[in-house]
Every structure is written in C-alpha cells, then in structure tokens.
Design a protein around this motif. Structure first.
Motif, PDB file in Angstrom:
ATOM      1  N   VAL A   1       0.858  -1.185   0.000  1.00  0.00           N
ATOM      2  CA  VAL A   1       0.000   0.000   0.000  1.00  0.00           C
ATOM      3  C   VAL A   1       0.892   1.232   0.000  1.00  0.00           C
ATOM      4  N   SER A   2       0.703   2.092  -0.998  1.00  0.00           N
ATOM      5  CA  SER A   2       1.607   3.244  -1.119  1.00  0.00           C
ATOM      6  C   SER A   2       0.884   4.580  -1.154  1.00  0.00           C
ATOM      7  N   GLY A   3      -0.427   4.569  -0.976  1.00  0.00           N
ATOM      8  CA  GLY A   3      -1.148   5.834  -0.990  1.00  0.00           C
ATOM      9  C   GLY A   3      -2.425   5.778  -0.184  1.00  0.00           C
ATOM     10  N   PHE A   4      -2.741   6.878   0.503  1.00  0.00           N
ATOM     11  CA  PHE A   4      -3.967   7.000   1.276  1.00  0.00           C
ATOM     12  C   PHE A   4      -4.634   8.326   0.898  1.00  0.00           C
ATOM     13  N   LYS A   5      -5.954   8.367   1.053  1.00  0.00           N
ATOM     14  CA  LYS A   5      -6.688   9.577   0.662  1.00  0.00           C
ATOM     15  C   LYS A   5      -7.789   9.879   1.660  1.00  0.00           C
ATOM     16  N   ASP A   6      -7.931  11.171   1.973  1.00  0.00           N
ATOM     17  CA  ASP A   6      -9.058  11.660   2.764  1.00  0.00           C
ATOM     18  C   ASP A   6     -10.270  11.693   1.843  1.00  0.00           C
ATOM     19  N   ILE A   7     -11.270  10.842   2.101  1.00  0.00           N
ATOM     20  CA  ILE A   7     -12.413  10.740   1.193  1.00  0.00           C
ATOM     21  C   ILE A   7     -13.628  11.520   1.699  1.00  0.00           C
ATOM     22  N   GLY A   8     -13.463  12.234   2.800  1.00  0.00           N
ATOM     23  CA  GLY A   8     -14.575  12.975   3.375  1.00  0.00           C
ATOM     24  C   GLY A   8     -15.253  12.193   4.485  1.00  0.00           C
ATOM     25  N   SER A   9     -16.149  12.864   5.205  1.00  0.00           N
ATOM     26  CA  SER A   9     -16.868  12.267   6.341  1.00  0.00           C
ATOM     27  C   SER A   9     -15.911  11.748   7.407  1.00  0.00           C
ATOM     28  N   GLY A  10     -14.710  12.338   7.456  1.00  0.00           N
ATOM     29  CA  GLY A  10     -13.733  11.956   8.465  1.00  0.00           C
ATOM     30  C   GLY A  10     -12.995  10.667   8.182  1.00  0.00           C
ATOM     31  N   LEU A  11     -13.105  10.127   6.959  1.00  0.00           N
ATOM     32  CA  LEU A  11     -12.519   8.832   6.626  1.00  0.00           C
ATOM     33  C   LEU A  11     -11.286   8.973   5.731  1.00  0.00           C
TER      34      LEU A  11
END
Length: 236
Positions: free
Chosen positions: A192-202
């Motif tokens: 896993v090389s990337g993470f994203k803020d998708i909204g609603s605190g997630l």
C-alpha cells in the motif's frame, strides 16, 4: 504456570484490542465508518481476467446495497449496471440500450458484482474486521527491509461491502495504517503506497502494487457522500 497462562491471555487480548483500535483510528474511527452511507469511487488496474477494461466507476449505498456501475467491457462496449449487491437483481444497459433478456442481465450483474467485490476489498480493506462474522488475530511481528510490521490474520465471510476477506495484514503498529496485504487465496502480496481523505472523516488506502510488479490498482476517485439522488440507482 496457570498464572503465566492467564497473564499471556490478557496480554494477547490487550494487544489485539490495541491493534483493532489503531486500525480504526487510522481510517478516521469506527463511528465515522458506520455512519457513512454513500460512496463513489473509480478504479484502474487489476487482474487480466476482469469483465471490464480501463477505469470503472461505482456509486454505492452501503446501507441498502444499491449500486451503480459504469465501465467499458473487454469487447469495447459501454455498460451501465443498476443493481443491488445483496439480491443481485437489477437492470443493465449496453451502449445505452437496456438488455431485455433476463438471463443475460443476470450474467452481467454477476460479473459486475464480482468486479465490485474485488475492487471494494482493497479500498475498504481496513474495515474488514467489522461485524459479527469478522475475526482477527495478531500472529506476531515481521521485519521487512528496515520496517517492522505487526502481522494480523483477518477473516470475514460477509463484510459490509458484501465480499469475503481472508488474509494477512501487515500493519504499522504506531499509526495503524496497513502497509501490505497478503490474501490467503492469492498469489500476490500487495504493498500500500497511498492514502486519501475521502470525506466524512474517513481516510482509505487508494494505491496498491502487486509483489510481482505485473500490475497495480489505484483509485483516482474515492469519496464519501452525504446525499445521492435516488434516481442514480434506477436511471442510466
């Protein structure tokens, strides 16, 4: 010996509780996940035996199971499937025309459902420990390169995204973020090389690379939505 056994059991339970808390904390909290209902995401990449090619896009109602799928088949046909993940019923449109043959529609919906489960299983992987059907166990630590990971066996026969998950998570115990994933039935380990803020605190993982480097899977679009127009699940 009995006392040592009890201490070991309590320590193990505390460690599992700690890792569980960390996994939820890393994605924004279990409450935020449970309260989020609508998701939109797109996916690129994956195995060669996919029903579609290129980018596929999903709109999903986690509560009711409604899903809208848009993509291009390997025969270069545009497909929109409006269906329910729980019942596998719905309608299919190929190149703008609704399929009239019920069996053909069911076949396409089954293919698309498989695509959804495969794609959702990575994007929503940190939530696989949720629910009464989910189980997990911390099995130890492993040093990979210069990084030390907590290894967690996780199994869930029926996740909230309607898929079965079975494999090993390699977790950064400090942050709770998943760094690698090894499905028990798969040939590849995914980094896993990337993470994203998708909204609603997630915050969810959105970039995966297979260990054999033959393919990667990315999610250019990933968003938790507050509201969705109901017709999105019934009108192409």
């Amino acid at each position: 010996m009995l006392l040592l056994g009890n201490i070991s059991t309590v320590f193990g339970q505390d460690l599992q509780s700690h890792i569980s808390d960390k996994l939820w904390e890393a994605i924004g909290g279990e409450d935020n996940w449970q309260h989020a209902r609508y998701f939109m995401f797109s996916c690129i990449g994956g195995p060669d035996d996919s029903f579609t090619q290129g980018k596929r896009t999903y709109l999903w109602d986690k509560q009711e199971g409604h899903c809208r799928f848009e993509g291009i088949t390997t025969d270069d046909e545009s497909v929109i499937a409006l269906f329910n993940l729980k019942t596998h019923t719905g309608s299919v449109y190929i190149n703008g025309e609704k399929l009239s043959n019920p069996k053909t529609s069911i076949d396409v919906i089954n293919e698309v459902s498989t695509e959804f489960e495969r794609d959702a299983s990575l994007l929503f992987l940190p939530t696989a420990i949720e629910g009464s059907r989910g189980s997990f166990m911390v099995t130890g630590e492993k040093l990979i390169g210069s990084q030390r990971f907590t290894v967690v066996d996780v199994k869930n026969h029926k996740t909230s995204f309607e898929a079965s998950v079975d494999g090993q998570l390699f977790v950064d115990a400090q942050t709770g973020r998943i760094q690698q994933w090894l499905p028990h039935q798969g040939k590849n380990k995914f980094a896993v090389s990337g993470f994203k803020d998708i909204g609603s605190g997630l915050i969810l993982p959105t970039q995966f690379t297979a260990s054999d480097t033959t393919h990667s899977i990315t999610y250019p679009l990933a968003a938790a939505l507050v509201n969705i127009e109901p017709q999105k699940f019934s009108t192409p």
